[in-house]
Design a protein around this motif. Structure first.
Motif, PDB file in Angstrom:
ATOM      1  N   LYS A   1     -35.933 -80.758  28.183  1.00  0.00           N
ATOM      2  CA  LYS A   1     -36.519 -80.581  29.503  1.00  0.00           C
ATOM      3  C   LYS A   1     -36.549 -79.098  29.854  1.00  0.00           C
ATOM      4  O   LYS A   1     -35.697 -78.321  29.408  1.00  0.00           O
ATOM      5  CB  LYS A   1     -35.754 -81.372  30.565  1.00  0.00           C
ATOM      6  N   GLU A   2     -37.548 -78.713  30.618  1.00  0.00           N
ATOM      7  CA  GLU A   2     -37.725 -77.293  30.940  1.00  0.00           C
ATOM      8  C   GLU A   2     -38.512 -77.143  32.234  1.00  0.00           C
ATOM      9  O   GLU A   2     -39.325 -78.002  32.576  1.00  0.00           O
ATOM     10  CB  GLU A   2     -38.463 -76.577  29.803  1.00  0.00           C
TER      11      GLU A   2
ATOM     12  N   GLN B   1     -31.506 -81.152  38.607  1.00  0.00           N
ATOM     13  CA  GLN B   1     -31.502 -81.247  37.148  1.00  0.00           C
ATOM     14  C   GLN B   1     -32.086 -82.568  36.647  1.00  0.00           C
ATOM     15  O   GLN B   1     -32.252 -82.761  35.449  1.00  0.00           O
ATOM     16  CB  GLN B   1     -30.057 -81.100  36.620  1.00  0.00           C
ATOM     17  N   ASP B   2     -32.406 -83.480  37.566  1.00  0.00           N
ATOM     18  CA  ASP B   2     -32.887 -84.807  37.168  1.00  0.00           C
ATOM     19  C   ASP B   2     -34.318 -84.804  36.640  1.00  0.00           C
ATOM     20  O   ASP B   2     -34.692 -85.673  35.846  1.00  0.00           O
ATOM     21  CB  ASP B   2     -32.809 -85.776  38.350  1.00  0.00           C
ATOM     22  N   PHE B   3     -35.135 -83.831  37.107  1.00  0.00           N
ATOM     23  CA  PHE B   3     -36.565 -83.802  36.753  1.00  0.00           C
ATOM     24  C   PHE B   3     -37.150 -85.190  37.011  1.00  0.00           C
ATOM     25  O   PHE B   3     -37.798 -85.785  36.157  1.00  0.00           O
ATOM     26  CB  PHE B   3     -36.740 -83.403  35.288  1.00  0.00           C
ATOM     27  N   LEU B   4     -36.917 -85.686  38.212  1.00  0.00           N
ATOM     28  CA  LEU B   4     -37.196 -87.079  38.556  1.00  0.00           C
ATOM     29  C   LEU B   4     -38.654 -87.474  38.338  1.00  0.00           C
ATOM     30  O   LEU B   4     -38.959 -88.495  37.721  1.00  0.00           O
ATOM     31  CB  LEU B   4     -36.799 -87.328  40.012  1.00  0.00           C
ATOM     32  N   THR B   5     -39.591 -86.661  38.869  1.00  0.00           N
ATOM     33  CA  THR B   5     -41.001 -87.053  38.773  1.00  0.00           C
ATOM     34  C   THR B   5     -41.553 -86.903  37.364  1.00  0.00           C
ATOM     35  O   THR B   5     -42.396 -87.693  36.938  1.00  0.00           O
ATOM     36  CB  THR B   5     -41.871 -86.261  39.766  1.00  0.00           C
TER      37      THR B   5
ATOM     38  N   ILE C   1     -44.268 -75.991  36.838  1.00  0.00           N
ATOM     39  CA  ILE C   1     -44.311 -77.235  36.070  1.00  0.00           C
ATOM     40  C   ILE C   1     -42.915 -77.544  35.522  1.00  0.00           C
ATOM     41  O   ILE C   1     -42.243 -76.663  34.982  1.00  0.00           O
ATOM     42  CB  ILE C   1     -45.298 -77.118  34.886  1.00  0.00           C
ATOM     43  N   GLU C   2     -42.502 -78.783  35.714  1.00  0.00           N
ATOM     44  CA  GLU C   2     -41.307 -79.306  35.045  1.00  0.00           C
ATOM     45  C   GLU C   2     -41.764 -80.319  34.021  1.00  0.00           C
ATOM     46  O   GLU C   2     -42.711 -81.061  34.266  1.00  0.00           O
ATOM     47  CB  GLU C   2     -40.375 -80.004  36.037  1.00  0.00           C
ATOM     48  N   TYR C   3     -41.098 -80.354  32.873  1.00  0.00           N
ATOM     49  CA  TYR C   3     -41.473 -81.385  31.910  1.00  0.00           C
ATOM     50  C   TYR C   3     -40.260 -81.886  31.139  1.00  0.00           C
ATOM     51  O   TYR C   3     -39.254 -81.185  31.004  1.00  0.00           O
ATOM     52  CB  TYR C   3     -42.552 -80.874  30.944  1.00  0.00           C
TER      53      TYR C   3
END
Length: 364
Positions: free
Chosen positions: A102-103, A329-333, A88-90
């Motif tokens: 962000k993590e 590093q963008d965490f685009l979605t 999971i990215e958030y």
């Protein structure tokens, strides 16, 4: 207690869309009387939703200075999450999409643990200033009801994720397909340069021996295309990143050097570049972006992938086309999921009313 009126909703929507403005501009653009705008702005200032951020100089002929106003974007926060097979990215943002935190969490996600792992992220970050949670997932999604209809990547079918989360959290939840989230955020940042876009969300599974997951977000004339059955962009291509028989994880191969990865992944590069080139040749977009956790791989691998795609596009020399890949590093979605919630809250009368009702209730 402030009364939620149509003019209040209209003004708040305008403030959210425009980073800085003035009373006169609001009145002119919303076609509301200056007196109505003035009264409404005073009320919004009283509840700390509007700030004065500057003023213009008076004209040489005299007259008053004009106050420059802005929505207090720091009055609330949004949580955007991207759930994939490998973790999971958030991101947590203010009301203008500015990222506060962000993590990334590396863990295999399946039906058995998806609710638990999402709730862990929420409970670690939730506070009284959070007003919405957007979650992107791979597969076919009924976004209206928050149901994952089918996700091969997560091994889930007919799963009401929104209901499961809302049993524990009383905050608006919105579920959307990952490639659509990525496409919308890509479009948001490129509207002036390109109106027809393709976003390829390529997900490497937790175990490398399993097939890659791919979704295509399609933007036509600056609008997301869902298809006649809400199934656009969903395609199954059974091919792994590397032909590995052992239980090597995606995290393991992030330590491979570029030469080894290019050699072991050559079959993937050749096969997938041809497949993506077919989509691009048919849709003839202005711009193409590749995202997903594949962007965590080395730059040389990704550059080779782009070059191979370009070489396989039919009549590529006649097209004005930009192909690139997102930064890992963008965490685009996850950022796209947060943006979806913001638009739900501030671009619809219902959303603004819900935000205001909650905001006023929290203030007592």
């Amino acid at each position: 207690m402030i009364k939620i009126t149509d003019s209040l909703i209209k003004i708040l929507n305008f403030l959210w869309k425009n980073e800085k403005t003035s009373l006169m501009e609001i009145s002119k653009k919303t076609k509301l009387e200056k007196s109505t705008v003035s009264r409404t702005l005073n009320k919004l200032k009283e509840i700390n939703l509007v700030n004065k951020i500057g003023e213009t100089d008076a004209s040489p002929q005299g007259g008053r200075k004009t106050n420059i106003l802005s929505l207090n974007y720091t009055a609330g926060k949004i949580l955007g999450m991207s759930v994939e097979q490998d973790g999971i990215e958030y991101v947590i943002t203010y009301l203008n999409g500015e990222v506060i935190k962000k993590e990334r969490i590396n863990k295999e996600i399946l039906e058995e643990n998806i609710t638990e792992e999402i709730l862990k992220v929420i409970n670690q970050n939730i506070d009284e200033n959070m007003y919405g949670i957007g979650i992107s997932v791979p597969g076919i999604v009924d976004s209206k009801h928050g149901i994952i209809i089918h996700s091969k990547a997560l091994k889930i079918a007919n799963f009401n994720l929104a209901d499961k989360i809302e049993e524990h959290i009383n905050i608006p939840i919105y579920i959307e397909n990952d490639s659509n989230c990525g496409a919308l955020y890509f479009n948001l940042n490129n509207k002036k340069k390109a109106k027809n876009l393709l976003y390829f969300h390529i997900s490497v599974p937790y175990y490398i021996k399993h097939s890659i997951g791919i979704g295509v977000g399609i933007i036509l004339k600056n609008k997301l295309y869902h298809g006649s059955n809400n199934l656009s962009g969903e395609v199954e291509i059974k091919h792994p990143l590397l032909n590995e028989k052992n239980n090597i994880t995606f995290k393991d191969i992030l330590n491979y050097d570029e030469k080894r990865l290019l050699n072991d992944g050559n079959e993937f590069l050749e096969f997938y570049s041809e497949e993506l080139a077919k989509f691009i040749s048919i849709f003839d977009p202005d711009a193409v972006l590749i995202g997903g956790n594949i962007t965590m791989l080395p730059k040389k691998f990704l550059d080779t992938f782009i070059k191979n795609i370009e070489n396989n596009i039919f009549l590529n020399d006649y097209r004005k086309l930009c192909i690139s890949y997102a930064s890992s590093q963008d965490f685009l979605t996850s950022h796209g999921a947060a943006s979806l919630i913001l638009h739900k809250l501030f671009s619809t009368d219902e959303g603004i009313e819900r935000f205001l009702t909650t905001y006023l209730k929290k203030r007592g």
